[in-house]
Design a protein around this motif. Structure first.
Motif, PDB file in Angstrom:
ATOM      1  N   UNK A 211       0.857  -1.491   0.134  1.00  0.00           N
ATOM      2  CA  UNK A 211       0.096   0.540   0.099  1.00  0.00           C
ATOM      3  C   UNK A 211       0.826   0.925   0.235  1.00  0.00           C
ATOM      4  N   UNK A 212       2.228   1.112   0.923  1.00  0.00           N
ATOM      5  CA  UNK A 212       2.891   2.772   0.505  1.00  0.00           C
ATOM      6  C   UNK A 212       3.556   2.746  -1.015  1.00  0.00           C
ATOM      7  N   UNK A 213       3.895   1.743  -1.302  1.00  0.00           N
ATOM      8  CA  UNK A 213       4.393   1.938  -2.171  1.00  0.00           C
ATOM      9  C   UNK A 213       2.949   2.184  -3.693  1.00  0.00           C
ATOM     10  N   UNK A 214       2.723   1.353  -3.553  1.00  0.00           N
ATOM     11  CA  UNK A 214       0.909   2.256  -4.179  1.00  0.00           C
ATOM     12  C   UNK A 214       0.780   3.170  -4.587  1.00  0.00           C
ATOM     13  N   UNK A 215       0.390   3.754  -2.944  1.00  0.00           N
ATOM     14  CA  UNK A 215       0.522   4.931  -2.652  1.00  0.00           C
ATOM     15  C   UNK A 215       1.328   6.394  -2.767  1.00  0.00           C
ATOM     16  N   UNK A 216       2.551   5.864  -3.212  1.00  0.00           N
ATOM     17  CA  UNK A 216       3.489   6.489  -3.833  1.00  0.00           C
ATOM     18  C   UNK A 216       3.449   6.809  -5.141  1.00  0.00           C
ATOM     19  N   UNK A 217       3.359   5.550  -5.804  1.00  0.00           N
ATOM     20  CA  UNK A 217       3.053   5.585  -7.382  1.00  0.00           C
ATOM     21  C   UNK A 217       1.770   5.704  -7.280  1.00  0.00           C
ATOM     22  N   UNK A 218       0.365   6.091  -7.390  1.00  0.00           N
ATOM     23  CA  UNK A 218       0.007   6.481  -7.710  1.00  0.00           C
ATOM     24  C   UNK A 218      -0.408   7.875  -7.550  1.00  0.00           C
ATOM     25  N   UNK A 219      -0.356   8.591  -6.096  1.00  0.00           N
ATOM     26  CA  UNK A 219      -1.054   9.875  -5.521  1.00  0.00           C
ATOM     27  C   UNK A 219       0.356  10.740  -5.810  1.00  0.00           C
ATOM     28  N   UNK A 220       1.837  10.313  -4.977  1.00  0.00           N
ATOM     29  CA  UNK A 220       2.363  10.927  -5.354  1.00  0.00           C
ATOM     30  C   UNK A 220       3.268  11.142  -6.513  1.00  0.00           C
ATOM     31  N   UNK A 221       3.588  10.227  -7.180  1.00  0.00           N
ATOM     32  CA  UNK A 221       4.298  10.312  -8.401  1.00  0.00           C
ATOM     33  C   UNK A 221       3.302  10.633  -9.880  1.00  0.00           C
ATOM     34  N   UNK A 222       2.328  10.134 -10.076  1.00  0.00           N
ATOM     35  CA  UNK A 222       1.474  10.770 -10.933  1.00  0.00           C
ATOM     36  C   UNK A 222       0.062  11.767 -11.203  1.00  0.00           C
ATOM     37  N   UNK A 223      -0.106  11.065  -9.303  1.00  0.00           N
ATOM     38  CA  UNK A 223      -1.987  12.410  -9.461  1.00  0.00           C
ATOM     39  C   UNK A 223      -1.253  13.424  -9.290  1.00  0.00           C
ATOM     40  N   UNK A 224       0.165  13.774  -8.341  1.00  0.00           N
ATOM     41  CA  UNK A 224       0.094  15.298  -8.201  1.00  0.00           C
ATOM     42  C   UNK A 224       0.752  16.410  -8.477  1.00  0.00           C
ATOM     43  N   UNK A 225       1.738  15.549  -9.650  1.00  0.00           N
ATOM     44  CA  UNK A 225       2.478  16.005 -11.335  1.00  0.00           C
ATOM     45  C   UNK A 225       1.090  15.985 -11.891  1.00  0.00           C
ATOM     46  N   UNK A 226       0.628  15.442 -11.732  1.00  0.00           N
ATOM     47  CA  UNK A 226      -1.084  16.005 -12.907  1.00  0.00           C
ATOM     48  C   UNK A 226      -1.892  17.288 -12.219  1.00  0.00           C
TER      49      UNK A 226
END
Length: 298
Positions: A211-226
């Motif tokens: 879950x930590x990896x997925x949060x970093x991937x989906x929210x911090x790496x993709x969602x936040x920049x978008x």
């Protein structure tokens, strides 16, 4: 309505700072740093591989610049936070992150010819003093006796790397759509971080760390920049950048709930000075040189 986009971005980034702490002892820093970008590449490839390949002439012409951006903005900045997390608090990390807009402003003055302002000078001093108060827990003599905490030092390097990244991004103006440029940098991060991932110890993905990896991937790496890019598109860079100053506050609030971190007086004093210095640098735009000339002619 559009103000929701940069607000959402900084919430994701603040949450990810807390995730950095939650990952300690659950997954090795090199692992989460690599898996984060690998999963982001897997998600983005079906959407962006073909458009990016169609832009190959532009990519090829700017390959060296894209590589440098990927190393600074994705590999160094994002990964150092995982190595810093075991050595400092999430609250400290958030407050050090507050220096980023100020560092970017100073580099823009030095490298891009932006006008030096009184706010930049005074704000730099106040923010620097504020961070010193935080990382020394209010005892400034600790630096002379013990030096800077290793985790806080890593975060300072990470913030400097991202400030350089932001400056080069503005300076180079690579003619690629924003998402294609982000995707290319994600691929660079995967390639650059793989050797470190391969040689260092690994925990392996499990129900505790996935879950930590997925949060970093989906929210911090993709969602936040978008969300951040959408905010810039509709609000402009100046109004959007102000939201970045909320990161230390949001990080401290989330960390107090999720990690039970206690906020001391040095956090309030140092964090307040840091934020005040950053805001002053953005709002007090009187030219520094003009005052110097007026003083000289008096």
């Amino acid at each position: 309505m559009y103000y929701a986009f940069p607000l959402l971005a900084v919430i994701f980034w603040a949450g990810n700072t807390v995730v950095n702490k939650l990952a300690v002892g659950v997954i090795f820093p090199a692992e989460i740093g690599f898996y984060r970008w690998l999963f982001a590449a897997v998600i983005l490839t079906p959407l962006l591989l073909r458009p990016t390949l169609r832009s190959w002439p532009v990519v090829k012409e700017n390959l060296g610049k894209i590589f440098v951006l990927g190393v600074l903005g994705m590999a160094i900045y994002q990964s150092l936070a995982y190595f810093a997390a075991p050595k400092t608090s999430a609250t400290n990390m958030g407050i050090v992150l507050a220096l980023m807009p100020l560092m970017s402003l100073i580099l823009a003055i030095l490298a891009l010819g932006h006008r030096l302002t009184l706010g930049a000078v005074v704000g730099s001093l106040l923010s620097f003093f504020g961070v010193l108060i935080v990382i020394t827990s209010g005892d400034l003599t600790a630096i002379a006796q013990q030096g800077i905490n290793g985790g806080d030092g890593m975060m300072l390097v990470a913030v400097a790397a991202y400030a350089i990244y932001s400056t080069l991004l503005k300076k180079w103006q690579i003619p690629l759509p924003a998402m294609q440029l982000l995707y290319a940098q994600v691929l660079v991060a995967v390639v650059v971080l793989f050797p470190l991932f391969a040689v260092l110890p690994q925990t392996g993905l499990n129900s505790d760390n996935l879950p930590l990896v997925l949060f970093a991937c989906v929210f911090a790496s993709i969602g936040a920049p978008l969300a951040w890019m959408t905010g810039i598109k509709h609000l402009g860079p100046s109004r959007t950048s102000v939201f970045f100053n909320l990161i230390p506050i949001l990080t401290a609030l989330i960390a107090s709930v999720m990690l039970s971190e206690t906020l001391g007086s040095h956090h309030f004093i140092g964090g307040g000075l840091t934020l005040f210095g950053v805001l002053m640098s953005e709002w007090w735009t009187r030219p520094f040189r003009a005052k110097a000339q007026a003083h000289g002619s008096a």
